[in-house]
Design a protein around this motif. Structure first.
Motif, mmCIF file in Angstrom:
data_model
loop_
_atom_site.group_PDB
_atom_site.id
_atom_site.type_symbol
_atom_site.label_atom_id
_atom_site.label_comp_id
_atom_site.label_asym_id
_atom_site.label_seq_id
_atom_site.Cartn_x
_atom_site.Cartn_y
_atom_site.Cartn_z
ATOM 1 N N VAL A 127 -33.451 -26.046 -6.724
ATOM 2 C CA VAL A 127 -32.273 -26.528 -6.707
ATOM 3 C C VAL A 127 -31.386 -25.674 -8.038
ATOM 4 N N GLY A 165 -28.515 -37.246 -5.215
ATOM 5 C CA GLY A 165 -29.438 -37.255 -4.274
ATOM 6 C C GLY A 165 -31.040 -37.228 -4.220
ATOM 7 N N LEU A 166 -31.033 -36.174 -5.080
ATOM 8 C CA LEU A 166 -32.249 -35.718 -5.447
ATOM 9 C C LEU A 166 -33.513 -36.765 -5.841
ATOM 10 N N MET A 222 -20.688 -30.494 -4.234
ATOM 11 C CA MET A 222 -22.176 -30.446 -3.570
ATOM 12 C C MET A 222 -23.112 -30.559 -4.549
ATOM 13 N N SER A 223 -22.965 -29.984 -5.590
ATOM 14 C CA SER A 223 -24.166 -29.900 -6.524
ATOM 15 C C SER A 223 -24.066 -31.152 -7.226
ATOM 16 N N THR A 225 -38.595 -28.751 -6.651
ATOM 17 C CA THR A 225 -37.204 -28.927 -6.288
ATOM 18 C C THR A 225 -36.233 -28.812 -7.255
ATOM 19 N N VAL A 248 -26.195 -33.213 -4.667
ATOM 20 C CA VAL A 248 -27.579 -32.745 -4.699
ATOM 21 C C VAL A 248 -28.370 -33.694 -6.077
ATOM 22 N N LEU A 249 -27.498 -33.458 -7.257
ATOM 23 C CA LEU A 249 -28.258 -33.995 -7.964
ATOM 24 C C LEU A 249 -28.497 -35.556 -8.100
ATOM 25 N N LEU A 256 -28.260 -23.549 -7.455
ATOM 26 C CA LEU A 256 -27.256 -23.750 -8.438
ATOM 27 C C LEU A 256 -26.655 -22.638 -9.063
#
Ligand code: ADP
Length: 451
Positions: A25, A155-156, A148-149, A21, A152-153, A29
């Motif tokens: 990711v 949530g990851l 968004m990023s 991931t 993601v960071l 990114l």
């Protein structure tokens, strides 16, 4: 440190997933960032060139077609004269007035935390020249991307945690049957409780197959263990009876026998019981050797027809005592590879059973022939027969339907017959009806005694 398989699997795939991931990711990114940058800059250049196409010059100066906005989709557009004087449009506060004009190059202008892209294009005609400047805030365009990023960071780690916990639970569930196997094996080992089973039921995966194999193995182990126990206790019991008789007869003779006749009578009984015991011991020894696989067949070409004749003749005497009529139909010169002593024992056991369990004045037929290249022996009596529910038990050691019937044997005869036949790669079967009689059929290969 030794970790359980569950934990090792979980750690392995969680690490792998994290790595994958992070790589994916990270790649997304960085390309995403470049893509946003490129789109932003394209938007800026397009806006400037769009204005330039809508610009008209005449002697009075320049004019713009209608509908040219000074701000559109985050891009500010303004027009300057050649000295840098603002003729038209808006300039965001962040852009310093002294930003130099460079033809068709994207400049980055930093003001505080803000960064702007500035793009200038000079527009020349014979009536004069103007600069068209486009300006766009980098942050503005990056905002969505940043949100968004960040999502993601944040949530990851949660996703990875979820995967790790989920994976661990699945692994734990998958290993639960193994835990059961370990528990069952422990309990068997500790308490010698052979009745323990895992009882997982039906399932498709390998663990279920293993558990079921384990249970079946335990069934067989328990059965053979119990057989063994039964065998030992039966054997001791069978040996005890003649021993007790011998001891009591000896004591009686020593203390009470007054005449030689009386002593002889006691000795007779002792001798009878000793024969019985010796016979039993030799049978037990043979079966024990057979069990250990030590009893080797003494294979030679033997004339089974002659051997059967001899046994039938021997047994006829016994049969006469019970007025049993023996008839035999023996195909001559049947020669096969086999162990003479063992085959003789087989014949004696089958024929003597036919006499023991025959009715007074009954019939006993012995047939020996070759059928489909195999030796076929049939011993048929019209004696007491065997009840359906007992028929499968007669091959067991020490099994007797009615132990009071024969006092010289102990229920090893058919167990030996079965072993001897199977040692010669043959088969034996019985058909019987209570009160009507029994038929024992033996099939033996002619050569190839041990397979
Ligand atoms: P045994 O020493 O009692 O003869 P076997 O192993 O030879 O032991 O036989 C086991 C039991 O099978 C016998 O006790 C008897 O009940 C039954 N059996 C064997 N042969 C016959 C037969 N021909 N007819 C009826 N019953 C038989």
């Amino acid at each position: 440190m030794k970790l359980s398989i569950k934990l090792r699997i979980t750690i392995w795939f969680t690490t792998l997933m994290t790595l994958l991931t992070v790589i994916i990711v990270g790649f997304m990114l960085s390309t995403g960032k470049r893509l946003v940058l490129a789109t932003t800059q394209n938007k800026l250049i397009e806006a400037v060139s769009d204005v330039s196409t809508k610009l008209r010059f005449n002697v009075n100066g320049f004019s713009l077609e209608e509908g040219v906005a000074t701000y559109h989709e985050g891009v500010f557009v303004s027009i300057y004269d050649e000295t840098g004087y603002l003729l038209y449009g808006e300039v965001p506060e962040d852009i310093k007035n002294d930003t130099a004009f460079i033809h068709e190059e994207i400049q980055e202008v930093h003001q505080g935390d803000a960064t702007w892209f500035v793009y200038d294009s000079v527009y020349k005609t014979k009536h004069g020249m103007v600069w068209i400047r486009g300006m766009i805030s980098r942050e503005n365009e990056y905002d969505t991307f940043h949100v968004m990023s960040r999502l993601v960071l944040i949530g990851l780690p949660f996703l990875i945690l979820l995967a790790a916990v989920g994976g661990y639970i699945i692994a734990k569930k998958a290993f639960r049957p193994i835990q059961k196997i370990i528990k069952a094996a422990d309990e068997i080992g500790d308490g010698k409780d052979l009745s323990q089973r895992i009882n997982l039921g039906e399932g498709k995966d390998e663990v279920y197959a293993l558990a079921n194999t384990f249970d079946r193995m335990m069934d067989r182990l328990q059965a053979s263990f119990e057989n063994e126990k039964q065998f030992t206790s039966d054997a001791s019991h069978e040996l005890r009876t003649p021993t007790t008789v011998i001891i009591s007869q000896c004591e009686y003779a020593l203390e009470h026998a007054k005449t030689v006749e009386e002593a002889k009578e006691a000795l007779d009984k002792v001798l009878y019981q000793s024969h019985k015991m010796s016979n039993l011991i030799s049978q037990l020894l043979l079966l024990a050797r057979a069990d250990k696989g030590q009893q080797k067949l003494n294979l030679e070409q033997i004339n089974l027809s002659e051997l059967t004749e001899v046994v039938v003749e021997q047994q006829t005497e016994l049969a006469q005592e019970k007025k049993i009529h023996i008839t035999s139909q023996i195909e001559p010169e049947i020669v096969m590879l086999g162990d003479e002593t063992l085959l003789m024992r087989m014949l004696i056991n089958l024929i003597s059973n036919g006499i023991s369990y025959g009715k007074e004045e009954g019939k006993l037929a012995i047939l020996l022939s070759i059928e489909k290249h195999k030796v076929k022996l049939v011993v048929q009596d019209n004696g007491i027969g065997i009840a359906k529910e007992n028929i499968h038990k007669i091959w067991s050691r020490f099994y007797q339907v009615d132990s009071s019937r024969s006092n010289s044997s102990v229920g090893l005869g058919l167990a030996m017959v079965k072993w001897i036949v199977e040692a010669h790669n043959g088969s034996v079967m019985v058909e019987s009806e209570l009160g009507k009689g029994s038929v024992f059929t033996v099939i033996l290969p002619m050569s190839n005694g041990e397979g």
